[in-house]
Design a protein around this motif. Structure first.
Motif, PDB file in Angstrom:
ATOM      1  N   UNK A  10       4.942 -24.436   8.588  1.00 43.14           N
ATOM      2  CA  UNK A  10       4.315 -23.761   9.512  1.00 43.14           C
ATOM      3  C   UNK A  10       5.179 -23.197  10.852  1.00 43.14           C
ATOM      4  N   UNK A  11       4.828 -22.053  11.157  1.00 39.58           N
ATOM      5  CA  UNK A  11       5.358 -21.648  12.323  1.00 39.58           C
ATOM      6  C   UNK A  11       4.939 -22.246  13.637  1.00 39.58           C
ATOM      7  N   UNK A  12       5.452 -22.337  14.772  1.00 40.31           N
ATOM      8  CA  UNK A  12       4.916 -22.516  16.027  1.00 40.31           C
ATOM      9  C   UNK A  12       3.624 -22.093  16.255  1.00 40.31           C
ATOM     10  N   UNK A  13       3.458 -20.736  16.247  1.00 44.05           N
ATOM     11  CA  UNK A  13       1.946 -20.110  16.460  1.00 44.05           C
ATOM     12  C   UNK A  13       1.000 -20.496  15.594  1.00 44.05           C
ATOM     13  N   UNK A  14       1.547 -20.818  14.303  1.00 45.66           N
ATOM     14  CA  UNK A  14       0.426 -21.119  13.275  1.00 45.66           C
ATOM     15  C   UNK A  14      -0.022 -22.677  13.681  1.00 45.66           C
ATOM     16  N   UNK A  15       0.687 -23.329  14.063  1.00 49.58           N
ATOM     17  CA  UNK A  15       0.276 -24.834  14.379  1.00 49.58           C
ATOM     18  C   UNK A  15      -0.479 -24.743  15.649  1.00 49.58           C
ATOM     19  N   UNK A  42       4.508 -17.753  21.535  1.00 52.06           N
ATOM     20  CA  UNK A  42       5.380 -17.941  20.269  1.00 52.06           C
ATOM     21  C   UNK A  42       5.418 -16.631  19.526  1.00 52.06           C
ATOM     22  N   UNK A  43       4.386 -15.892  19.069  1.00 52.96           N
ATOM     23  CA  UNK A  43       4.625 -14.897  18.376  1.00 52.96           C
ATOM     24  C   UNK A  43       3.390 -13.873  18.893  1.00 52.96           C
ATOM     25  N   UNK A  44       4.117 -12.820  19.782  1.00 52.92           N
ATOM     26  CA  UNK A  44       3.004 -11.860  20.272  1.00 52.92           C
ATOM     27  C   UNK A  44       2.496 -10.765  19.261  1.00 52.92           C
ATOM     28  N   UNK A  45       3.013 -10.723  18.210  1.00 51.00           N
ATOM     29  CA  UNK A  45       2.332  -9.931  17.203  1.00 51.00           C
ATOM     30  C   UNK A  45       1.558 -10.274  16.080  1.00 51.00           C
ATOM     31  N   UNK A  46       1.003 -11.652  16.487  1.00 52.38           N
ATOM     32  CA  UNK A  46       0.192 -12.132  15.618  1.00 52.38           C
ATOM     33  C   UNK A  46      -1.348 -11.869  16.093  1.00 52.38           C
ATOM     34  N   UNK A  47      -1.852 -10.931  15.223  1.00 52.84           N
ATOM     35  CA  UNK A  47      -3.145 -10.315  15.664  1.00 52.84           C
ATOM     36  C   UNK A  47      -4.414 -11.168  15.378  1.00 52.84           C
ATOM     37  N   UNK A  67     -12.207  -7.553  26.597  1.00 53.05           N
ATOM     38  CA  UNK A  67     -11.971  -6.205  26.228  1.00 53.05           C
ATOM     39  C   UNK A  67     -10.162  -5.982  26.072  1.00 53.05           C
ATOM     40  N   UNK A  68      -9.578  -6.534  26.983  1.00 52.63           N
ATOM     41  CA  UNK A  68      -8.094  -6.326  27.030  1.00 52.63           C
ATOM     42  C   UNK A  68      -7.545  -7.007  25.577  1.00 52.63           C
ATOM     43  N   UNK A  69      -7.985  -8.308  25.236  1.00 58.25           N
ATOM     44  CA  UNK A  69      -7.527  -8.926  24.098  1.00 58.25           C
ATOM     45  C   UNK A  69      -7.920  -7.922  22.644  1.00 58.25           C
ATOM     46  N   UNK A  70      -8.945  -7.671  22.690  1.00 61.89           N
ATOM     47  CA  UNK A  70      -9.446  -6.758  21.594  1.00 61.89           C
ATOM     48  C   UNK A  70      -8.438  -5.604  21.484  1.00 61.89           C
ATOM     49  N   UNK A  71      -8.303  -5.005  22.691  1.00 65.58           N
ATOM     50  CA  UNK A  71      -7.441  -3.795  22.526  1.00 65.58           C
ATOM     51  C   UNK A  71      -6.069  -4.211  22.123  1.00 65.58           C
ATOM     52  N   UNK A  72      -5.587  -5.251  22.428  1.00 66.42           N
ATOM     53  CA  UNK A  72      -4.187  -5.699  22.048  1.00 66.42           C
ATOM     54  C   UNK A  72      -4.212  -5.972  20.480  1.00 66.42           C
ATOM     55  N   UNK A  73      -5.218  -6.714  19.967  1.00 69.23           N
ATOM     56  CA  UNK A  73      -5.390  -6.736  18.597  1.00 69.23           C
ATOM     57  C   UNK A  73      -5.269  -5.521  18.030  1.00 69.23           C
TER      58      UNK A  73
END
Length: 135
Positions: A10-15, A42-47, A67-73
């Motif tokens: 598992x990657x760090x972001x998965x853990x 650890x992984x900024x692109x993990x939607x 709102x900001x977080x949904x927009x980032x997704x």
């Protein structure tokens, strides 16, 4: 007879994401937010992790953060129907912006017409459209 063993890496972001889910199940939202933020670092692109953080903000009424977080997704996955649906709910119930709610409900249905809440969203879209016509 030899028994095979598998190892799952598992990657760090998965853990971190898995740990956050435990806190969310226990409704320990602040702890979950901290761990989800570490996972995003650890992984900024993990939607999926960003979506989980967005829903956590939404559940705890941190509306501007949600709102900001949904927009980032949506920057990572512009067809993520559930982010559009949740944004629509925020704009309808919390922000009271029917136009933005309407836009987001329509996008949600466009990307996932088979979703469970689609029939309810169609009713809401019709009502919001009627309100818009009378104004």
């Amino acid at each position: 007879e030899k028994v095979g063993r598998s190892v799952i890496f598992l990657s760090t972001d998965q853990v971190h994401h898995m740990g956050a889910k435990i806190y969310l199940d226990r409704q320990q939202f602040e702890k979950a937010e901290k761990i989800l933020s570490k996972a995003i670092s650890a992984n900024p692109n993990n939607f999926l992790t960003k979506f989980t953080l967005a829903t956590t903000y939404h559940r705890t009424q941190k509306i501007s953060d949600a709102i900001k977080a949904y927009e980032e997704v949506l920057k990572i996955n512009p067809e993520h129907a559930f982010s559009y649906k949740n944004l629509a709910i925020i704009y309808l119930n919390d922000i009271k912006d029917n136009d933005k709610a309407l836009i987001n409900f329509r996008k949600s249905i466009a990307f996932a017409p088979e979703q469970e809440e689609a029939a309810n969203m169609v009713v809401i879209i019709k009502r919001l459209s009627e309100i818009k016509k009378t104004n």
